[in-house]
Structures are given as structure tokens and as C-alpha cells.
Design a protein around this motif. Structure first.
Motif, PDB file in Angstrom:
ATOM      1  N   UNK A  51      -0.854  77.992  67.299  1.00 16.14           N
ATOM      2  CA  UNK A  51      -1.243  77.869  68.695  1.00 16.14           C
ATOM      3  C   UNK A  51      -1.623  79.229  69.253  1.00 16.14           C
ATOM      4  N   UNK A  52      -2.637  79.225  70.097  1.00 19.74           N
ATOM      5  CA  UNK A  52      -2.955  80.421  70.871  1.00 19.74           C
ATOM      6  C   UNK A  52      -3.042  80.015  72.338  1.00 19.74           C
ATOM      7  N   UNK A  68       3.626  79.807  66.091  1.00 20.07           N
ATOM      8  CA  UNK A  68       3.745  78.460  65.560  1.00 20.07           C
ATOM      9  C   UNK A  68       4.342  77.619  66.689  1.00 20.07           C
ATOM     10  N   UNK A  69       3.739  76.477  66.963  1.00 20.65           N
ATOM     11  CA  UNK A  69       4.180  75.688  68.117  1.00 20.65           C
ATOM     12  C   UNK A  69       4.430  74.245  67.715  1.00 20.65           C
ATOM     13  N   UNK A  70       5.597  73.739  68.086  1.00 24.90           N
ATOM     14  CA  UNK A  70       5.947  72.352  67.821  1.00 24.90           C
ATOM     15  C   UNK A  70       5.236  71.439  68.811  1.00 24.90           C
ATOM     16  N   UNK A  71       4.713  70.325  68.327  1.00 22.85           N
ATOM     17  CA  UNK A  71       4.015  69.318  69.140  1.00 22.85           C
ATOM     18  C   UNK A  71       2.930  69.958  69.997  1.00 22.85           C
ATOM     19  N   UNK A  72       2.125  70.777  69.381  1.00 22.30           N
ATOM     20  CA  UNK A  72       1.072  71.510  70.082  1.00 22.30           C
ATOM     21  C   UNK A  72      -0.045  70.568  70.534  1.00 22.30           C
ATOM     22  N   UNK A  73      -0.553  70.806  71.733  1.00 21.73           N
ATOM     23  CA  UNK A  73      -1.672  70.039  72.290  1.00 21.73           C
ATOM     24  C   UNK A  73      -2.705  70.991  72.863  1.00 21.73           C
ATOM     25  N   UNK A  74      -3.973  70.677  72.638  1.00 24.84           N
ATOM     26  CA  UNK A  74      -5.042  71.442  73.280  1.00 24.84           C
ATOM     27  C   UNK A  74      -5.069  71.069  74.749  1.00 24.84           C
ATOM     28  N   UNK A  84      -5.590  78.901  82.051  1.00 21.61           N
ATOM     29  CA  UNK A  84      -4.740  78.927  80.865  1.00 21.61           C
ATOM     30  C   UNK A  84      -5.332  77.966  79.843  1.00 21.61           C
ATOM     31  N   UNK A  85      -5.610  78.475  78.637  1.00 22.25           N
ATOM     32  CA  UNK A  85      -6.229  77.650  77.598  1.00 22.25           C
ATOM     33  C   UNK A  85      -5.337  77.671  76.362  1.00 22.25           C
ATOM     34  N   UNK A  86      -4.749  76.504  76.048  1.00 19.75           N
ATOM     35  CA  UNK A  86      -3.952  76.313  74.838  1.00 19.75           C
ATOM     36  C   UNK A  86      -4.868  75.731  73.779  1.00 19.75           C
ATOM     37  N   UNK A  87      -4.900  76.327  72.596  1.00 17.17           N
ATOM     38  CA  UNK A  87      -5.669  75.778  71.478  1.00 17.17           C
ATOM     39  C   UNK A  87      -4.750  75.688  70.266  1.00 17.17           C
ATOM     40  N   UNK A  88      -4.860  74.566  69.566  1.00 14.31           N
ATOM     41  CA  UNK A  88      -4.034  74.306  68.397  1.00 14.31           C
ATOM     42  C   UNK A  88      -4.931  74.093  67.181  1.00 14.31           C
ATOM     43  N   UNK A  89      -4.469  74.513  66.026  1.00 12.82           N
ATOM     44  CA  UNK A  89      -5.233  74.325  64.798  1.00 12.82           C
ATOM     45  C   UNK A  89      -4.253  74.228  63.628  1.00 12.82           C
ATOM     46  N   UNK A  90      -4.751  73.772  62.479  1.00 15.51           N
ATOM     47  CA  UNK A  90      -3.820  73.552  61.365  1.00 15.51           C
ATOM     48  C   UNK A  90      -4.361  74.005  60.016  1.00 15.51           C
ATOM     49  N   UNK A  96      -5.843  83.163  65.026  1.00 15.33           N
ATOM     50  CA  UNK A  96      -6.185  84.573  65.251  1.00 15.33           C
ATOM     51  C   UNK A  96      -7.507  84.728  65.977  1.00 15.33           C
ATOM     52  N   UNK A  97      -8.433  83.791  65.775  1.00 15.99           N
ATOM     53  CA  UNK A  97      -9.764  83.945  66.356  1.00 15.99           C
ATOM     54  C   UNK A  97     -10.068  82.928  67.436  1.00 15.99           C
ATOM     55  N   UNK A  98      -9.197  81.945  67.681  1.00 15.32           N
ATOM     56  CA  UNK A  98      -9.528  80.944  68.687  1.00 15.32           C
ATOM     57  C   UNK A  98      -9.064  81.378  70.059  1.00 15.32           C
TER      58      UNK A  98
END
Length: 98
Positions: A51-52, A68-74, A84-90, A96-98
């Protein structure tokens, strides 16, 4: 017997480490600077993603936070003239780049 157990246990830990999702951690990063606090790598556990969180003011990036984020949501929201912009990826190091 103990040597065999330790060998198998070490092999198991290596396999888990190799197959785990790896994310960048940084608890304070500014646009003009590198990570100031908490730089490293975390291994995502069950139900975790990379997560970023990026915080913008007047369309300019002010701060970033990566973990690292549990139950991450964009998601994206505005509060006190900041966005505030939350971005999740797997995949490894994707935050690092999002």
C-alpha cells in the motif's frame, strides 16, 4: 533427529520467504527527498497487499507513506484542502512507484 528437523524447518522458512509478497516500507517520504523514516522491506502476511498513501495539496505531492497493509482498498478522499490517495497492489515492490 534434531539436525534433520532444523534443516527441514530452515528450508520451509526459505520457501515461505521466497514466495511471500515483498513491499517497500517508508513512513515519511517527501517529493524532494528520499525516505526519511522507516525505509525497508516488509513481507505481506495473509490478506495483506502493498500500500502507498500519497497526500497532495494543490495538486502537488506533499508526503508519501508505504507499508504492507491488511485488507487494503484503493480509495481517494479530500480533507482539509488535501487529497489522500490510497493505492494497493500485489506484486513485489509495486508500492514504490505508485
Amino acid at each position: 533427529m534434531n539436525k534433520h528437523f532444523l534443516l527441514l524447518f530452515s528450508l520451509f522458512c526459505l520457501i515461505v520467504a521466497v514466495t511471500s509478497l515483498m513491499c517497500i516500507t517508508c513512513h515519511l517520504r517527501t517529493q524532494a527527498d528520499h525516505c526519511r523514516r522507516g525505509f525497508g522491506v516488509c513481507f505481506a502476511e495473509k490478506h495483506e497487499k502493498c500500500m502507498s498513501l500519497n497526500i497532495y495539496q494543490n495538486h502537488s505531492l506533499q508526503l508519501s507513506y508505504m507499508v504492507c497493509q491488511k485488507f487494503c482498498n484503493n480509495l481517494r478522499y479530500n480533507f482539509n484542502n488535501r487529497t489522500y490517495v490510497h493505492k494497493c497492489c500485489n506484486y513485489n515492490y509495486c508500492n514504490f512507484r505508485i
